[in-house]
Design an enzyme around this catalytic site. Structure first.
Site, PDB file in Angstrom:
ATOM      1  N   ASP A  52     -13.129 -42.880  25.376  1.00  0.00           N
ATOM      2  CA  ASP A  52     -12.320 -43.142  24.182  1.00  0.00           C
ATOM      3  C   ASP A  52     -11.170 -42.151  24.027  1.00  0.00           C
ATOM      4  O   ASP A  52     -10.087 -42.525  23.574  1.00  0.00           O
ATOM      5  CB  ASP A  52     -13.194 -43.054  22.923  1.00  0.00           C
ATOM      6  CG  ASP A  52     -14.249 -44.146  22.896  1.00  0.00           C
ATOM      7  OD1 ASP A  52     -14.099 -45.121  23.654  1.00  0.00           O
ATOM      8  OD2 ASP A  52     -15.214 -44.002  22.134  1.00  0.00           O
TER       9      ASP A  52
HETATM   10  N1  LIG Z   1     -17.125 -35.154  18.986  1.00  0.00           N
HETATM   11  C1  LIG Z   1     -17.597 -35.681  17.865  1.00  0.00           C
HETATM   12  O1  LIG Z   1     -17.637 -35.047  16.837  1.00  0.00           O
HETATM   13  C2  LIG Z   1     -18.073 -37.095  17.875  1.00  0.00           C
HETATM   14  C3  LIG Z   1     -19.219 -37.444  17.165  1.00  0.00           C
HETATM   15  C4  LIG Z   1     -19.617 -38.769  17.148  1.00  0.00           C
HETATM   16  C5  LIG Z   1     -18.884 -39.705  17.835  1.00  0.00           C
HETATM   17  N2  LIG Z   1     -17.781 -39.332  18.521  1.00  0.00           N
HETATM   18  C6  LIG Z   1     -17.057 -40.334  19.262  1.00  0.00           C
HETATM   19  O2  LIG Z   1     -17.462 -40.208  20.613  1.00  0.00           O
HETATM   20  C7  LIG Z   1     -16.388 -40.558  21.444  1.00  0.00           C
HETATM   21  C8  LIG Z   1     -16.114 -39.423  22.358  1.00  0.00           C
HETATM   22  O3  LIG Z   1     -15.275 -39.848  23.409  1.00  0.00           O
HETATM   23  P1  LIG Z   1     -15.546 -39.440  24.894  1.00  0.00           P
HETATM   24  O4  LIG Z   1     -14.331 -39.899  25.617  1.00  0.00           O
HETATM   25  O5  LIG Z   1     -15.932 -38.019  24.991  1.00  0.00           O
HETATM   26  O6  LIG Z   1     -16.828 -40.241  25.344  1.00  0.00           O
HETATM   27  P2  LIG Z   1     -17.081 -41.794  25.268  1.00  0.00           P
HETATM   28  O7  LIG Z   1     -15.876 -42.519  24.858  1.00  0.00           O
HETATM   29  O8  LIG Z   1     -18.320 -41.950  24.486  1.00  0.00           O
HETATM   30  O9  LIG Z   1     -17.319 -42.201  26.767  1.00  0.00           O
HETATM   31  C9  LIG Z   1     -18.298 -41.572  27.533  1.00  0.00           C
HETATM   32  C10 LIG Z   1     -18.240 -42.178  28.894  1.00  0.00           C
HETATM   33  O10 LIG Z   1     -19.012 -41.391  29.767  1.00  0.00           O
HETATM   34  C11 LIG Z   1     -19.589 -42.228  30.762  1.00  0.00           C
HETATM   35  N3  LIG Z   1     -20.844 -41.625  31.196  1.00  0.00           N
HETATM   36  C12 LIG Z   1     -22.011 -41.586  30.555  1.00  0.00           C
HETATM   37  N4  LIG Z   1     -22.920 -40.929  31.269  1.00  0.00           N
HETATM   38  C13 LIG Z   1     -22.320 -40.529  32.402  1.00  0.00           C
HETATM   39  C14 LIG Z   1     -22.756 -39.797  33.545  1.00  0.00           C
HETATM   40  N5  LIG Z   1     -24.000 -39.321  33.666  1.00  0.00           N
HETATM   41  N6  LIG Z   1     -21.861 -39.566  34.522  1.00  0.00           N
HETATM   42  C15 LIG Z   1     -20.594 -40.035  34.420  1.00  0.00           C
HETATM   43  N7  LIG Z   1     -20.153 -40.723  33.367  1.00  0.00           N
HETATM   44  C16 LIG Z   1     -21.009 -40.985  32.367  1.00  0.00           C
HETATM   45  C17 LIG Z   1     -19.788 -43.576  30.106  1.00  0.00           C
HETATM   46  O11 LIG Z   1     -19.401 -44.603  30.999  1.00  0.00           O
HETATM   47  P3  LIG Z   1     -20.492 -45.236  31.980  1.00  0.00           P
HETATM   48  O12 LIG Z   1     -21.586 -45.708  31.115  1.00  0.00           O
HETATM   49  O13 LIG Z   1     -19.747 -46.297  32.723  1.00  0.00           O
HETATM   50  O14 LIG Z   1     -20.892 -44.114  32.886  1.00  0.00           O
HETATM   51  C18 LIG Z   1     -18.797 -43.571  28.934  1.00  0.00           C
HETATM   52  O15 LIG Z   1     -17.743 -44.463  29.104  1.00  0.00           O
HETATM   53  C19 LIG Z   1     -15.202 -40.877  20.550  1.00  0.00           C
HETATM   54  O16 LIG Z   1     -15.164 -42.263  20.293  1.00  0.00           O
HETATM   55  C20 LIG Z   1     -15.576 -40.156  19.278  1.00  0.00           C
HETATM   56  O17 LIG Z   1     -14.985 -40.711  18.124  1.00  0.00           O
HETATM   57  C21 LIG Z   1     -17.378 -38.037  18.575  1.00  0.00           C
END
Ligand SMILES: NC(=O)c1ccc[n+]([C@@H]2O[C@H](COP(=O)([O-])OP(=O)(O)OC[C@H]3O[C@@H](n4cnc5c(N)ncnc54)[C@H](OP(=O)(O)O)[C@@H]3O)[C@@H](O)[C@H]2O)c1
Ligand SMILES: NC(=O)c1ccc[n+]([C@@H]2O[C@H](COP(=O)([O-])OP(=O)(O)OC[C@H]3O[C@@H](n4cnc5c(N)ncnc54)[C@H](OP(=O)(O)O)[C@@H]3O)[C@@H](O)[C@H]2O)c1
Lengths: 102, 476, 102, 476
Positions: free
Chosen positions: D404
């Site tokens: 994201d």
């Molecule tokens: N930081 C905060 O405070 C917080 C709290 C709650 C929510 N959020 C939300 O969380 C999101 C964070 O974004 P992000 O870009 O860090 O993560 P993300 O959008 O949640 O994407 C994580 C990606 O990692 C991949 N993944 C998972 N396990 C893996 C592994 N073992 N090896 C390689 N890839 C793996 C997944 O794809 P695959 O499944 O294809 O591997 C997934 O697409 C945002 O939408 C944010 O709003 C953030």
């Protein structure tokens, strides 16, 4: 005055003290004088105490206390009115700059 | 709910509103864009507080008395009198006179708190130990704020105490006075507790009043005039505290809140100002001023001087020019002429900026106000920190009626009273023009070795005249 | 409770509110979680109210109020102890960085 | 002075000390260097407050009762129980589980305030109108903080409410619930004022309790999991406020001060967090989540993928590399491997930095913690603002399990739910490597057009494995 009230007043005192510390942090040096003068005007809040003390004094006899109270009001008013007006004049001088900038 | 309860609720809410306005006001005062609005807000808060107290029980209950004892008549008369005096003074003061006027006002505030406490002492029959201590401290702090501010006013306006009196064993005497005064407070509190008689209590009140009145004098009289802005800020914090203690003793919340706000924010402002002048508060209050030496009197070279025509030739060839204005520019009211010269230089292809020292002039921000008046754009005004690194690439530095703020002894002469103050490094420029009337020293009374440097040229005469002549040279 | 005391408490409330606003200004984003968790632990201060209310409840009969009070203390304690410990653990993780930097 | 007076003075002073410790604690918590000390200070403040309440009259007076009614026994038992539960949970939680644990704790705090209010309702016979209103508001805010936090916990931990339930006319329903609950408070206050009977007052209490318990649920259940950190912060502010109102109703100063501090500082933190995610609080609370479209479903290109060996060749030639870690790095625990790869790249002459998005991972600061653990120096961690301008000069951007936070729809697709969130502009790099296991979407469930860009190459597989393989390629 109840002991509870007194203690709460002290509480108010302590918290207001911390608030005062936080309110002023980074002030550009050209604002030092107006800030000093502006808070000086606020310290003229003692005018409220002066009015109240004078009223109490008027309940008793003794002319001296009345006069003291009267003088306290006069002095505090000078501090308040003069303080706010001087501050406003100073800040008005800075204002020119802003106007020209825009 | 009784009428009195409703009254208490309403007045407290109004006091609360006025406290909030003070809080917002102080906050906004600290930012350039909103400062004026902040001042306005806090004055509205003051108005609300004053109107509110007129509805308090002790005030309304005097309505039934005759006119000679009607609190409204007394109050309105006193406010009218004080208001007129305050308004007139603040209208007619000149800009350079503002700091001392603030000091004077502050002294009045302190005296007012002192009188409030004395009035309460004379009339309040139900005082308890707690209030008595608060009352004693109000006297102490109000007294020190009063005499201290008067001395500061005298020093700044040049009317009184101009010489830095050196008091032998200053700190010991001041410590003793402070201690004796506190003993007076304790005696008074003991009399309220019934341990000692009311007569002895009276002596206590007299002791604390006198001791702290004298303390304000001895403390401030020994401090140099250049440090007065800082001292005024400190005394301002004191008079705020005095109001807060008065509030504790008569149990009024708005006094406690706003007094304490002023007390601590004033203290922080004091520390900020100390930092700008590279002083510590401790050093300023307790350091000895006596050791002032008038620079190294040894090899006294004669400064070189130059005519306006010759100076013009140098200026015409300069590609970067820095103006360093000081108190003399304010005295000569040369800011408009300086702006003209600045325009000429820029038309001539030079890069021009202004180096503004935080304590140039006689109040913080003095130069900013003057140059703003002359329409110098804000972006051209640089602080010492911004300007100093570029100073060695500057062709000509024009010092206009500044002295202390460009005195290199502050950097390289440990024996100088100015030592340690940050300065504008004018001496690093390729050529330095100094515009002043003669050989007068600056505020601190310290000789300035800059004037006898090889790259320094004096252009004697009133700053405004000199600058105007330079402008007309450009016009020819 | 006297009306004066109540009003002073409200006063304390208002000023503490302003102080809270001033205390947090620019917090780097990596501190958001610990700050949230640390202030969350502080909100467990309701434990003081819980202890006091439980004690009052023990003066009366009614078992329900005692149990409510007891539960309130337990929950507030979890909030306090857990909150402080989690915050400390989080901050401990950041600490590593600082140690390595020096 | 009576014994009771002395007790009041001592307890108030102790409460004052503990309030000051909270104030200092919160202040220090906001700065990286002092945060841990701040937490310690505030915990000392808590200890003092708890010890102090044990000396209050209502507590000490239960000593004379039997053990079944001795407040000390009850209190110590409850604290022991709660302390053990709290300590165990906080010890065994994993880092990714922390935000939901905070939510859970916060819910307990809210419930505790609610129970305090109910206990007081059941036992306090001398309640006045003012306290009754405060009590009613404590119930309301405590209840909303409780159920809201439980829902947030469920969403974050994936245990409950995972789907974003769309409630029709959400705002109308929530508004109605809030209003009905406030009517309950008014009814209760009227019963205390004697206008209506105690039975009707009871109904009022039940109404407010139920209405706000439901409100917490309906409010939070409709908000997406990605916004939960902000919501938790908001609910944290609520539970602080609940404590403050409880303090007003039982007239305890330390509750009022610290509760209100948490309330307003929590609110400010909430706003700061909103800003970091480019959301407004209003939009988050009242905006409709229902309109989520899963990106433009139209021309679905297939992303290119590459083997580790080929990727190595590109990396070897790169002179500037940016790592963009995300939640996947945390899942794979790949941070140590990443650090190794970073070292190899640097040894190979490349300039390496890390671009850290504020909400990458599952809690603010998640990536910072992980990379600090792997000894990545602080200076190498850059914010989005610092990194984005340099992105177009970057040879290779390696996206490690992020999704994201690098989704360009946030910039150029107004229909995307992510639209408006600041992202890391990975797509601007010359080549983008995306390390993920498969075609899974990120937290938001939104497709990522970056993956089908011409300059993007997928390297499928667990992040740790992939990175370790790259490292061993470098070693050969
Ligand atoms: N930081 C905060 O405070 C917080 C709290 C709650 C929510 N959020 C939300 O969380 C999101 C964070 O974004 P992000 O870009 O860090 O993560 P993300 O959008 O949640 O994407 C994580 C990606 O990692 C991949 N993944 C998972 N396990 C893996 C592994 N073992 N090896 C390689 N890839 C793996 C997944 O794809 P695959 O499944 O294809 O591997 C997934 O697409 C945002 O939408 C944010 O709003 C953030
Ligand atoms: N800003 C503040 O808040 C504040 C407040 C109080 C004190 N101070 C102190 O004031 C000093 C300020 O330094 P500064 O460099 O601005 O000024 P300064 O050191 O006081 O020097 C002013 C110079 O201007 C010259 N001058 C006076 N009238 C003039 C005229 N009409 N035309 C040309 N020159 C004229 C004087 O020399 P001639 O007599 O030879 O002409 C004098 O040397 C510092 O010591 C500071 O600590 C500052």
């Amino acid at each position: 005055m109840a002991i509870g009230e007194i203690l709460l007043l002290v509480f108010v005192f302590v918290i207001a003290g911390f608030l005062g510390v936080e309110l002023i942090s980074k002030v550009p040096s050209q604002l030092h004088t107006p800030l000093m003068s502006g808070t000086n005007a606020i310290s003229g809040i003692t005018i409220v105490g002066a009015i109240s003390a004078t009223a109490v004094a008027l309940h008793t006899d003794g002319m001296l206390s009345n006069i003291c109270g009267f003088a306290a009001i006069v002095l505090a008013t000078i501090n308040v009115i003069g303080g706010y007006m001087v501050t406003d004049r100073m800040l008005g001088m800075f204002k020119k700059k802003g106007d020209d900038k825009k | 709910m009784t009428f009195d309860n409703i009254r208490t609720i309403c007045t407290t809410i109004l006091y609360m509103i006025s406290s909030v306005l003070f809080i917002r006001g102080i906050k906004l005062l600290g930012k350039a864009d909103t400062a004026r609005k902040g001042n306005l807000l806090s004055s509205v808060g003051m108005l609300i507080a004053v109107v509110t107290v007129l509805f308090e029980k002790e005030v309304t209950s005097t309505i039934s008395f005759g006119p000679a004892q009607n609190a409204y008549i007394w109050t309105i008369a006193a406010i009218a009198l004080g208001g007129i005096i305050g308004a007139v003074w603040s209208k007619k003061v000149e800009m350079t006179g503002m700091p001392q006027l603030v000091a004077l006002f502050n002294g009045f505030g302190g005296l007012s708190s002192l009188l409030v406490a004395l009035t309460q002492y004379m009339t309040d029959k139900n005082i308890n130990i707690f209030s008595s201590i608060a009352l004693g401290l109000t006297i102490a702090i109000g007294a020190i704020a009063f005499t201290g501010s008067i001395v500061a006013w005298g020093k700044l306006s040049g009317k009184m105490f101009k010489k830095n009196v050196t008091i032998p064993a200053k700190n010991a005497i001041n410590g003793l006075l402070a201690f004796v005064g506190l003993v007076g407070v304790v005696i008074y509190a003991l009399s309220i507790a019934g341990v000692v008689g009311a007569d002895i209590g009276k002596i206590g009140v007299i002791i604390v009043t006198c001791a702290y009145l004298v303390l304000g004098l001895t403390m401030v009289v020994a401090i140099g005039g250049g440090d007065m802005p800082v001292i005024i800020s400190l005394l301002n914090a004191f008079s705020g505290l005095a109001a807060a203690f008065a509030g504790l003793s008569i149990s009024n919340s708005v006094l406690v809140v706003s007094g304490c706000l002023v007390g601590t924010s004033g203290l922080i402002l004091t520390l900020i100002m100390c930092k700008a002048m590279n002083r510590t508060l401790y050093n300023l209050l307790f350091g000895s001023f006596g050791s002032t030496k008038k620079g190294t009197a040894g090899e006294q070279k004669e400064p070189k001087s130059m005519s306006v025509e010759d100076a013009y030739l140098i200026l015409e060839a300069a590609s970067s020019v820095v103006f360093i204005p000081g108190y003399g520019m304010a005295v000569a009211q040369a800011q408009h002429a300086v702006k003209e010269l600045c325009d000429k230089l820029e038309a001539n292809g030079a890069e021009v900026s202004f180096a503004i020292h935080p304590v140039a002039g006689r109040m913080p921000g003095h130069m900013n106000v003057l140059l703003a008046e002359a329409n110098v754009p804000y972006e051209q005004l640089k602080t010492a920190d911004e300007m100093n690194p570029q100073m060695s690439n500057t062709d000509v530095a024009i010092v206009i009626g500044a002295n202390d703020v460009v005195n290199p002894s502050a950097i390289n002469d440990e024996s100088s009273p100015l030592y340690g103050m940050p300065i504008i490094n004018a001496f690093e420029a390729r050529t330095v023009f100094v515009l002043k009337r003669g050989k007068g020293t600056g505020f601190s009374g310290v000789e300035n070795p800059l004037f006898t440097n090889d790259n320094t040229v004096m252009i004697y005469g009133d700053a405004k005249q000199t600058v105007t002549q330079l402008v007309s040279e450009f016009e020819d």
